[in-house]
Write an enzyme that holds these catalytic residues in place. Structure first.
Site, PDB file in Angstrom:
ATOM      1  N   LEU A 105       0.807  -1.218   0.000  1.00  0.00           N
ATOM      2  CA  LEU A 105       0.000   0.000   0.000  1.00  0.00           C
ATOM      3  C   LEU A 105       0.840   1.269   0.000  1.00  0.00           C
ATOM      4  CD1 LEU A 105      -2.740  -1.265   2.434  1.00  0.00           C
ATOM      5  CD2 LEU A 105      -2.723  -1.362  -0.045  1.00  0.00           C
ATOM      6  N   CYS A 106       2.112   1.124  -0.249  1.00  0.00           N
ATOM      7  CA  CYS A 106       3.080   2.210  -0.294  1.00  0.00           C
ATOM      8  C   CYS A 106       2.931   2.999  -1.601  1.00  0.00           C
ATOM      9  CB  CYS A 106       4.462   1.551  -0.262  1.00  0.00           C
ATOM     10  SG  CYS A 106       5.749   2.561   0.402  1.00  0.00           S
ATOM     11  N   HIS A 107       2.934   4.325  -1.492  1.00  0.00           N
ATOM     12  CA  HIS A 107       2.851   5.163  -2.698  1.00  0.00           C
ATOM     13  C   HIS A 107       4.198   5.216  -3.409  1.00  0.00           C
ATOM     14  CE1 HIS A 107      -0.411   6.680  -0.116  1.00  0.00           C
ATOM     15  NE2 HIS A 107      -1.030   6.975  -1.224  1.00  0.00           N
TER      16      HIS A 107
ATOM     17  N   ASP B  21      23.994 -12.382   2.939  1.00  0.00           N
ATOM     18  CA  ASP B  21      24.219 -13.223   1.758  1.00  0.00           C
ATOM     19  C   ASP B  21      25.704 -13.450   1.514  1.00  0.00           C
ATOM     20  OD1 ASP B  21      23.452 -14.626  -0.649  1.00  0.00           O
ATOM     21  OD2 ASP B  21      24.132 -12.885  -1.780  1.00  0.00           O
TER      22      ASP B  21
ATOM     23  N   MET C  79       9.427   4.335   4.740  1.00  0.00           N
ATOM     24  CA  MET C  79       9.427   2.967   4.216  1.00  0.00           C
ATOM     25  C   MET C  79      10.642   2.738   3.319  1.00  0.00           C
ATOM     26  SD  MET C  79       6.932   2.007   5.881  1.00  0.00           S
ATOM     27  CE  MET C  79       7.182   0.311   5.387  1.00  0.00           C
ATOM     28  N   GLU C  80      10.977   3.761   2.517  1.00  0.00           N
ATOM     29  CA  GLU C  80      12.133   3.659   1.620  1.00  0.00           C
ATOM     30  C   GLU C  80      13.416   3.487   2.447  1.00  0.00           C
ATOM     31  OE1 GLU C  80       9.552   5.591   1.178  1.00  0.00           O
ATOM     32  OE2 GLU C  80       8.894   5.080  -0.846  1.00  0.00           O
TER      33      GLU C  80
END
Lengths: 160, 160, 160, 160, 160, 160
Positions: B75-77, B128, B113-114
């Site tokens: 739901l992130c723009h 990794d 969020m980014e």
């Protein structure tokens, strides 16, 4: 003493050569947590029956993310995943939501990265959906629990 | 009492309407850690000058991931990021590598969020590259430190 | 008589130049349907409260797809979407699920393609989740209902 | 009575476990239509020889979309497609363009989703290229025609 | 003397901060070539009228690639492209196909990378479609021809 | 005389059917160059020990791009790459940086496209990182050097 295999003898990064490895059944199980306030956790739990299904959406986000792992992690091999399962359990004792992810494939290399990535993105999606009410949430303890298949065989995290 | 805004009045998920919000300068700062054995940390630090630059690759992975956040978080723009900076600092006291990420944009919604996603993917990339020698590494404490811009103004995490 | 604008005067495809267009508020509303057997529809409806939330997952798939429209449709401009809402309504009279999608942006071109794509992918996801019990499901009537903003102004489909 | 397999016994979505399934040759054939005005159809047909090749571009869009199906449909397994063919036929009798898609793979699960997605995106691309002259176009009848391979064997839609 | 701006003062890569830059109209024009045998070039030219439209497909691939530039080039800012035009011209004198790409945006940074990437992918697509008959084709001379907009103003390559 | 296989008998593009081909070990080796001013080349070489590691970032970009080849080149089959190695060598004699890429897989078709794409994106990333000081850089000589595996066997470019 084993080397960091993602670098060649010149010290340059490469995608490790797995051409000669056999296809075997691979499973990885990972876990992680998101800590939040008691009030936020209560909201998430209240929403569980279709009035705002935070956990259902986080689960989908995690599953979809598992398919993009090789897109995000530079030296990760692309792998055709055959199964993903994500459990999200609220824990009112500790004010957190626990995430446990299982990924399997039949392939030349393991699926730890896919399971860790799915776990992280599921937790991040919970953050996104609750951030308007609780900016302080923290993601904790993202790690591998168990791994089967391949030359290195069965590995299981020792408790605790 | 504020609501979980990612659900409409029927309880269904939607991408929140930000059409009417003004474009303002936005900044978010986040942090996270990856714990590892002392031996693994030493290898990463030895590799720093072009004989296996784990941190340089993790930084690139984090920056690239910041651009895919709206692809991963349902739901992130989508947002046109204008700056990303990722610091990765080994800490031999605590056997970990600390990641601090700053993201900015000029937009209608924040970039937490980014920044969180960049942090997680940078740490996952370290996992990794070192997993062949240390499967037990754990990602910890991924969280928002500071946020500027928008209606909610300046928010800063209080020290514990 | 107006031309197919996606081709230049040589007849070659191009991405139409919208540089000189003003940013205006844009909204598009689209609809579509998936027809299925009565038994399949009943299963979907039974699952609504967290025992298999087909519609919740389809809604998320549609919202996420709206953000990838320019990736899928060759000559579509990338647009920063500001709002997506998807309604999915079972209709036991006609044995179908109706999907209605609203997308908005502030931009130089419209969001019809984003709304149509979201509708199609939401319906396709329902197909995926129910195909084990009903291969014959059919997607019908995907079309634009209404469009606001831009030089062409307000357009609304005439009934029926 | 068969279950909706995309949910586990707790009712939570998962990516179904196909690890134990054999690799077999798989084919899926799907169809779909886009209805438009007679005038729009005529433009598309006039453009066929390199003065605006709408159908050629739609075909490419559909082929490329087939490769992104697992990216769009949340619980879809990633599959290495071995063949895609898309036929686009104008029908002046009914004022529509018919799309028929064939996809094959050698894999553990079928390619219906890939073929349906390719069909939808090819039709959506026609919409995009003609929308400046005909907003009312409607996508109809997207469905599976035939499916071969796997445990369920050969399935063919009964006429009509 | 100007610095390599993609590194901060510590020498670490970052996405350069463009927050404070003004949105201006930007244009970039690039070119590139693919050399091939006379016989291969002839085939491509014969195919021009819908019996195998190599150039039409390469053009679409280039346009679509321009939209993915920030996905491919690690420190590239995401930009909302407003126009892409790709010219592909066979040159029987020199046995090559010339590609010239123009990209525009209204933004805080230039679109050289988008235009160069579109050019490269268009040429690479020609390689793909002709490689069964001519493995020796070579891509040459991919470079910027002209650039407008932004602080640095108008730049044009000097002849030759 | 062999045909352009990416078109069917009607002249329409398709993804060539490789279902019946055997999985064999495949390797492709490609090269390419980026010409720049002596001063720019010197900066890149000075940065080699962690004060701006242009080549390390270009290498990662190339490796990541190899995994997206089927996303960029319309008719390219998706392939699970098993190894990528990219060498980037400054050449002060000729004022250029040479890139040589090796890609391997076990699959039904070759990996030339993956190796060429990795080469191009690695060189493009060097362009991006140096463009602030040298807009005139040119990418040259991107081509296949060698190819093993599959029905066509071993192919090697003849000198010069």
């Amino acid at each position: 003493m084993s080397e960091l295999t993602h670098f060649n003898t010149a010290g340059d990064a490469h995608m490790v050569d797995i051409s000669a490895k056999a296809d075997t059944d691979r499973t990885a199980v990972t876990e992680g947590f998101i800590e939040m306030s008691a009030a936020t956790l209560q909201r998430v739990m209240n929403g569980d029956n279709k009035k705002g299904d935070v956990l259902g959406i986080a689960r989908i986000a995690g599953i979809m993310a598992s398919k993009k792992t090789a897109d995000l992690v530079p030296l990760c091999h692309p792998l055709p995943i055959t199964h993903v399962d994500i459990k999200l359990e609220p824990d009112t004792q500790n004010n957190l939501i626990a995430c446990q992810t299982t990924v399997t494939t039949l392939g030349k290399t393991g699926v730890e990265m896919e399971a860790l990535n799915a776990t992280q993105v599921a937790l991040l999606t919970i953050y996104d959906m609750c951030k308007a009410v609780d900016r302080g949430m923290t993601i904790q303890g993202v790690r591998l629990l168990e791994k089967k298949g391949g030359k290195s065989g069965h590995w299981k995290r020792e408790e605790p």
